[in-house]
Scaffold this motif. Structure first.
Motif, PDB file in Angstrom:
ATOM      1  N   GLN A 184       0.710  -1.070  -0.186  1.00 37.58           N
ATOM      2  CA  GLN A 184       0.114   0.061   0.153  1.00 37.58           C
ATOM      3  C   GLN A 184       0.856   1.187   0.120  1.00 37.58           C
ATOM      4  O   GLN A 184       0.292   2.374  -0.322  1.00 37.58           O
ATOM      5  CB  GLN A 184      -1.004  -0.064   1.318  1.00 37.58           C
ATOM      6  N   LEU A 185       1.979   1.241   0.140  1.00 36.48           N
ATOM      7  CA  LEU A 185       2.943   2.316   0.374  1.00 36.48           C
ATOM      8  C   LEU A 185       3.639   2.522  -0.834  1.00 36.48           C
ATOM      9  O   LEU A 185       4.147   3.570  -1.166  1.00 36.48           O
ATOM     10  CB  LEU A 185       4.040   2.014   1.436  1.00 36.48           C
ATOM     11  N   VAL A 186       3.348   1.810  -1.923  1.00 35.40           N
ATOM     12  CA  VAL A 186       3.879   2.017  -3.153  1.00 35.40           C
ATOM     13  C   VAL A 186       3.294   3.440  -3.815  1.00 35.40           C
ATOM     14  O   VAL A 186       2.100   3.225  -3.994  1.00 35.40           O
ATOM     15  CB  VAL A 186       3.749   0.710  -4.268  1.00 35.40           C
ATOM     16  N   GLY A 187       4.069   4.243  -4.203  1.00 34.98           N
ATOM     17  CA  GLY A 187       3.493   5.463  -4.917  1.00 34.98           C
ATOM     18  C   GLY A 187       3.333   6.761  -4.156  1.00 34.98           C
ATOM     19  O   GLY A 187       3.030   7.839  -4.537  1.00 34.98           O
ATOM     20  N   HIS A 188       3.459   6.374  -2.646  1.00 36.21           N
ATOM     21  CA  HIS A 188       3.335   7.447  -1.635  1.00 36.21           C
ATOM     22  C   HIS A 188       4.801   8.015  -1.548  1.00 36.21           C
ATOM     23  O   HIS A 188       5.878   7.382  -1.482  1.00 36.21           O
ATOM     24  CB  HIS A 188       2.881   7.020  -0.513  1.00 36.21           C
ATOM     25  N   ARG A 189       4.836   9.272  -1.211  1.00 35.90           N
ATOM     26  CA  ARG A 189       6.257   9.973  -1.061  1.00 35.90           C
ATOM     27  C   ARG A 189       6.645   9.946   0.566  1.00 35.90           C
ATOM     28  O   ARG A 189       5.851  10.234   1.235  1.00 35.90           O
ATOM     29  CB  ARG A 189       6.228  11.517  -1.490  1.00 35.90           C
ATOM     30  N   ILE A 190       7.800   9.022   0.749  1.00 37.14           N
ATOM     31  CA  ILE A 190       8.136   9.120   2.004  1.00 37.14           C
ATOM     32  C   ILE A 190       9.569   9.859   2.140  1.00 37.14           C
ATOM     33  O   ILE A 190      10.484   9.432   1.503  1.00 37.14           O
ATOM     34  CB  ILE A 190       8.554   7.500   2.339  1.00 37.14           C
ATOM     35  N   TRP A 191       9.373  10.710   3.039  1.00 34.86           N
ATOM     36  CA  TRP A 191      10.596  11.806   3.036  1.00 34.86           C
ATOM     37  C   TRP A 191      11.381  11.431   4.267  1.00 34.86           C
ATOM     38  O   TRP A 191      10.919  11.432   5.385  1.00 34.86           O
ATOM     39  CB  TRP A 191       9.653  13.113   3.350  1.00 34.86           C
ATOM     40  N   MET A 192      12.630  11.358   4.041  1.00 37.19           N
ATOM     41  CA  MET A 192      13.673  11.050   5.047  1.00 37.19           C
ATOM     42  C   MET A 192      14.915  11.750   4.911  1.00 37.19           C
ATOM     43  O   MET A 192      15.915  11.229   4.359  1.00 37.19           O
ATOM     44  CB  MET A 192      13.747   9.561   5.186  1.00 37.19           C
ATOM     45  N   PRO A 193      14.742  13.196   5.211  1.00 37.12           N
ATOM     46  CA  PRO A 193      16.159  13.859   5.123  1.00 37.12           C
ATOM     47  C   PRO A 193      16.950  13.344   6.030  1.00 37.12           C
ATOM     48  O   PRO A 193      16.822  12.998   7.156  1.00 37.12           O
ATOM     49  CB  PRO A 193      15.774  15.254   5.410  1.00 37.12           C
ATOM     50  N   GLY A 194      18.436  13.644   5.777  1.00 39.58           N
ATOM     51  CA  GLY A 194      19.414  12.895   6.706  1.00 39.58           C
ATOM     52  C   GLY A 194      20.006  11.620   6.318  1.00 39.58           C
ATOM     53  O   GLY A 194      21.046  11.288   7.023  1.00 39.58           O
ATOM     54  N   ILE A 195      19.463  10.966   5.182  1.00 44.25           N
ATOM     55  CA  ILE A 195      20.250   9.698   5.101  1.00 44.25           C
ATOM     56  C   ILE A 195      21.256  10.046   4.519  1.00 44.25           C
ATOM     57  O   ILE A 195      21.377  10.678   3.393  1.00 44.25           O
ATOM     58  CB  ILE A 195      19.057   8.673   4.048  1.00 44.25           C
ATOM     59  N   VAL A 196      22.594   9.403   4.955  1.00 39.45           N
ATOM     60  CA  VAL A 196      23.842   9.526   4.426  1.00 39.45           C
ATOM     61  C   VAL A 196      24.333   8.647   3.625  1.00 39.45           C
ATOM     62  O   VAL A 196      24.140   7.515   3.843  1.00 39.45           O
ATOM     63  CB  VAL A 196      24.681   9.733   5.763  1.00 39.45           C
ATOM     64  N   PRO A 197      24.764   8.820   2.384  1.00 44.16           N
ATOM     65  CA  PRO A 197      25.054   7.831   1.301  1.00 44.16           C
ATOM     66  C   PRO A 197      26.193   7.111   1.993  1.00 44.16           C
ATOM     67  O   PRO A 197      27.169   7.732   2.513  1.00 44.16           O
ATOM     68  CB  PRO A 197      25.513   8.536   0.125  1.00 44.16           C
ATOM     69  N   GLY A 198      26.243   5.781   1.846  1.00 44.25           N
ATOM     70  CA  GLY A 198      27.483   4.949   2.364  1.00 44.25           C
ATOM     71  C   GLY A 198      27.105   4.426   4.007  1.00 44.25           C
ATOM     72  O   GLY A 198      27.934   3.670   4.470  1.00 44.25           O
ATOM     73  N   SER A 199      26.227   5.106   4.490  1.00 42.53           N
ATOM     74  CA  SER A 199      25.828   4.917   5.876  1.00 42.53           C
ATOM     75  C   SER A 199      25.099   3.408   6.000  1.00 42.53           C
ATOM     76  O   SER A 199      24.544   3.126   4.949  1.00 42.53           O
ATOM     77  CB  SER A 199      25.414   5.864   6.892  1.00 42.53           C
ATOM     78  N   GLU A 200      25.056   2.928   7.128  1.00 42.18           N
ATOM     79  CA  GLU A 200      24.648   1.491   7.318  1.00 42.18           C
ATOM     80  C   GLU A 200      22.955   1.696   7.163  1.00 42.18           C
ATOM     81  O   GLU A 200      22.363   0.729   6.592  1.00 42.18           O
ATOM     82  CB  GLU A 200      24.687   0.537   8.521  1.00 42.18           C
TER      83      GLU A 200
END
Length: 311
Positions: A184-200
């Motif tokens: 049901q979440l497909v197509g909804h915008r989930i906003w998560m600022p602060g995800i660091v590329p390369g982090s776990e």
């Protein structure tokens, strides 16, 4: 100044005889004589005078004795500050409101006799390096992310699977749902600022997107959790993920909704990392506490990345 030489001087001063001091220190009388002679040469004074009954402190020896005893006390305090069990157990957590911090608070409540020093290192490479060097005793991380095998001298055990929940404002299309499936979440915008590329956690959400076709946006600056909550409350088109054990407080007027995610439930695989052979007794106590606190957790109906270490 050589501490063994100072310790020998104090032993002779208290015993009054070189032989008795040698017996106490477990060395020969000749070794005691050499140490005292070396100390006298270094100081440029005579510390003892010979008497029919043994050795007595000279005037200079009497002046030096209280300082020699203080040197030995300082040395003992310095050693005790880093001796296993005599310094705080130092543990790294990612943030102040996350699941790992909650686990550490519970451990502190159960074991107030163990001193704790909690630090926050953002980068996993820095955290693992700190564990290996002894700067910290343990760190909570999600391991092992793709291409990031653990060093041979570091051990890890998965201690907690934290379910993700969907956080929405009152105007979001899913705000009234008691639960939502991943589909049901497909197509909804989930906003998560602060995800660091390369982090776990970046690797975790990359795999979540690839597995289920979700839309996760990490655009914009990360102004912290308060700003995130404000934006979610005011923007009907946005939602975000929150860990089920993350402690959040928001104004009553925000009308935010925390909704369980099912079929399957994505869970974040927290693990505890430590250096092999770390002797701190508090570390063994922490591992035992975590094993008891998270025993019997249900894993059926959940999803984790393939690279997460097994339970």
């Amino acid at each position: 100044m050589d501490l063994e030489t100072v310790r020998t001087f104090v032993a002779v001063a208290e015993a009054g005889q070189f032989q008795e001091a040698a017996d106490e220190l477990g060395v020969t009388q000749q070794a005691v004589s050499k140490r005292i002679a070396a100390l006298e040469r270094a100081l440029g004074v005579r510390l003892f005078t010979r008497t029919p009954r043994g050795s007595a402190l000279s005037i200079d020896g009497q002046a030096f004795l209280p300082h020699a005893r203080e040197l030995l006390r300082v040395a003992e305090r310095a050693a005790a500050s880093v001796r296993a069990g005599h310094r705080p157990l130092r543990v790294d957590v990612i943030n102040s409101r996350g699941a790992a911090t909650g686990l550490m608070r519970a451990f502190h409540r159960d074991r107030p006799d163990i001193d704790l020093d909690v630090v926050m290192l953002l980068d996993i490479e820095a955290a693992v390096a700190a564990v290996r060097s002894g700067t910290v005793d343990a760190t909570f991380r999600a391991v092992a992310a793709p291409g990031r095998p653990l060093p041979q001298d570091v051990e890890a055990v998965r201690v907690l699977d934290e379910p993700l929940r969907l956080l929405t404002g009152p105007g979001h299309a899913l705000a009234s749902a008691r639960s939502v499936t991943v589909e049901q979440l497909v197509g909804h915008r989930i906003w998560m600022p602060g995800i660091v590329p390369g982090s776990e956690w970046g690797a975790f959400y990359d795999d979540l997107v690839a597995e289920f076709g979700l839309t996760i946006e990490a655009t914009g600056p990360n102004f912290g959790s308060d700003a995130l909550l404000d934006t979610i409350a005011d923007t009907p088109s946005l939602a975000t993920f929150m860990g089920g054990r993350t402690r959040l407080v928001w104004p009553a007027g925000h009308g935010l909704r925390l909704i369980p995610v099912t079929d399957p439930t994505p869970v974040y695989p927290h693990a505890l990392l430590w250096r092999r052979g770390n002797p701190h007794p508090g570390l063994a106590a922490l591992r035992g506490h975590l094993a008891a606190a998270t025993a019997g957790e249900e894993t059926a109906g959940t999803w984790t990345p393939d690279w997460a270490i097994p339970r």
